[in-house]
Design an enzyme around this catalytic site. Structure first.
Site, mmCIF file in Angstrom:
data_model
loop_
_atom_site.group_PDB
_atom_site.id
_atom_site.type_symbol
_atom_site.label_atom_id
_atom_site.label_comp_id
_atom_site.label_asym_id
_atom_site.label_seq_id
_atom_site.Cartn_x
_atom_site.Cartn_y
_atom_site.Cartn_z
ATOM 1 N N GLY A 231 4.748 0.745 -10.329
ATOM 2 C CA GLY A 231 3.776 -0.291 -10.670
ATOM 3 C C GLY A 231 4.156 -1.059 -11.922
ATOM 4 N N THR B 234 0.822 -1.208 0.000
ATOM 5 C CA THR B 234 0.000 0.000 0.000
ATOM 6 C C THR B 234 0.856 1.257 0.000
ATOM 7 O OG1 THR B 234 -0.199 -0.048 2.424
ATOM 8 C CG2 THR B 234 -1.910 -1.163 1.154
ATOM 9 N N GLU C 93 -3.301 -0.625 -8.667
ATOM 10 C CA GLU C 93 -4.000 0.646 -8.483
ATOM 11 C C GLU C 93 -2.941 1.744 -8.542
ATOM 12 O OE1 GLU C 93 -7.095 1.092 -8.447
ATOM 13 O OE2 GLU C 93 -8.081 -0.715 -7.701
#
EC number: 1.2.1.3
Length: 511
Positions: free
Chosen positions: A251, A164, A268
């Site tokens: 990412g 996260t 995300e």
């Protein structure tokens, strides 16, 4: 007296969350941490809060092994019973919501009401997951063969790795954790290196629930760490799904490592989100929506509005009203309930803010308001409004995680829709209009290409009941509601012959 905030009387509530001067950054049923010691700083004053001992790669390896052992226990528990554990996690979070929300505010820098709201998201997803635990499953399909049943069977992927970001250090873990658990998975969490205390505090709350129910703590494991731990997770074939929230740049690296082992990923990533305001829009909705979506969380949401496209007939009046609103925003300590706007998370973000403003000026932008570092402790910058840039200026197409809003002037609907879609990211988008034909064109195949497509509301502030995520360079992942649970499970198509014959599909004869 120690300089650490955790030892000061006004921050004694940190002790309620189990935090101390030095905190273990590994949990796998027991607490540990033999890696680098990192200090967490408060963005509002840049003072140290407390220290965390991160995981070593060896401790990561031990944690994965314990998580695999825990999965053997967890997978045998019926889904509704798993839902009951998730319900208890939600209740435990409710009991600590003010303290945990205050910690998010202190460590991340977002205002107190947003910190509490973020914990509430985790609670809400727990409630949602409890109901989902009695509903997940596949259909019974009609078989073309007599005496045969055709069904879909859904099973957990096993170990879900969750990485996260700093901007939502509780909620994004909650979205993944609650849904993954009811699906029968165990979780391994690596939070952001700059919000380790929040990771530790949340894990302590969850661990107490597991221990109270005599379940292995490694069902919800945690390894605080940096790129070494993240890389280990991405490359680890034992991680059935890797959920990554962060920048598009990182990412992409994560995606390539996971794909190299043919693993499953949920990404995300960034967003370069636009609000489009047409000539018939209700400006009493537009102005507060644009202000909230552009300066909320000091511009550090993935759904923050970064581009405001105004029809030429309303451009000047909307700019004037937003500039006036910007100057009235209450700026202060994020844990003060009256504050609406807090600091940027790091000093590096302040440098990125200054660099983006300079680039915008060089590319033809006009500074309407803001543009400066604020003269106070912490990482405070002024909310900034810039007009006059071309829609395709390089800086407009760059997602900068700071409170800068680029205002663009358009003439036609086709032009505005095309500008919305021309950036590489595809997370969130919104139009303001009363034209129902335009609304459905916006929602249709030639409208927005984003994962979140709104009408008469801001780009930020998504509800947990819908699937959250975006297209293109945003990564394509979906979390939270709708059928996002399917990403945490693997599907098998099962054919069962309960007859005494062996007919083949498609009428094939093989005799």
């Amino acid at each position: 007296m120690s300089t650490l905030l955790v030892n000061r009387p006004q921050y004694s509530w940190l002790r309620e969350l189990g935090l101390s001067e030095d905190n273990a950054g590994v949990y796998n049923g027991s607490w540990g941490g033999q890696g680098q010691v990192v200090t967490s700083y408060c963005p509002a004053n840049n003072e140290p809060i407390a220290r965390v001992r991160q995981a070593t790669v060896a401790e990561y390896e031990e944690t994965v092994q314990k998580a695999q052992d825990a999965w053997k226990v967890w997978a045998d528990i019926p889904a509704p019973k798993r839902g009951e554990i998730v319900r208890q996690i939600g209740e435990a979070l409710r009991g600590k919501i003010k303290a945990l929300g205050s910690l998010v505010s202190l460590e991340m820098g977002k205002i107190y009401v947003e910190g509490v709201g973020e914990v509430q998201e985790y609670v809400d997803v727990c409630d949602y997951a409890v109901g989902l635990s009695r509903m997940i499953g596949g259909p019974v399909l009609p078989s073309e063969r007599p005496g045969h049943a055709l069904i879909e069977q859904w099973n957990p992927v096993g170990l879900v790795g969750i990485i996260t970001a700093f901007n939502f250090p509780v909620a994004v873990y909650g979205w993944n954790n609650a849904i993954a658990l009811i699906c029968g998975n165990v979780c391994l969490w690596k939070g952001a290196p700059t919000t380790p205390l929040t990771s530790v505090a949340v894990t302590r709350i969850v661990a107490e629930v597991l221990e109270r129910n005599h379940l292995p703590g490694a069902i919800c494991s945690m390894t605080c760490g940096g790129a070494d731990i993240g890389m280990a997770m991405a490359k680890d074939e034992r991680v059935g799904l890797l959920s990554f929230t962060g920048s598009t740049q990182v990412g992409k690296q994560v995606a390539m490592m996971v794909q190299e082992r043919f693993g499953r990923q949920l990404l995300e990533l960034g967003g370069n989100n636009a609000i489009i305001v047409f000539e018939d829009a209700d400006l009493n909705l537009v102005v507060p929506s644009a202000v909230f979506a552009s300066v909320g969380t000091a511009g550090q949401r993935c759904t923050t509005t970064r581009r405001l496209m105004l029809h030429e007939s309303v451009h000047d009046v909307v700019v004037e009203r937003i500039a006036k609103a910007y100057k009235q925003i209450r700026i202060g300590d994020p844990w003060d309930p009256n504050t609406l706007y807090g600091p940027l998370h790091t000093k590096q973000a302040v440098e990125q803010y200054l660099a983006a403003i300079e680039q915008a000026k060089q590319q033809g932008g006009t500074l309407v308001c803001g543009g400066k570092i604020m003269d106070r402790p912490g990482n405070y910058v002024e909310p900034t409004l810039i007009t006059g840039l071309p829609h395709d200026a390089p800086i407009v197409h760059t997602e900068t995680f700071v409170p800068i809003l680029y205002v663009l002037k358009f003439k036609t609907e086709d032009e505005a829709f095309a500008w919305n879609n021309e950036v590489k990211q595809g997370l969130s988008s919104s139009i303001f209009t009363k034209d129902m034909g335009r609304v459905f064109r916006w929602l249709g195949p030639k409208g927005s290409d984003c994962g979140i497509v709104n009408v008469n509301i801001p780009t930020s502030g998504a509800e947990i009941g819908g699937a959250f995520g975006g297209e293109k360079h945003t990564g394509g992942g979906r979390e939270s509601g709708s059928d996002s649970w399917k990403q945490y499970m693997r599907r098998s198509t099962c054919t069962i012959n309960y007859s005494k014959d062996l007919p083949l599909a498609q009428g094939i004869k093989f005799e």
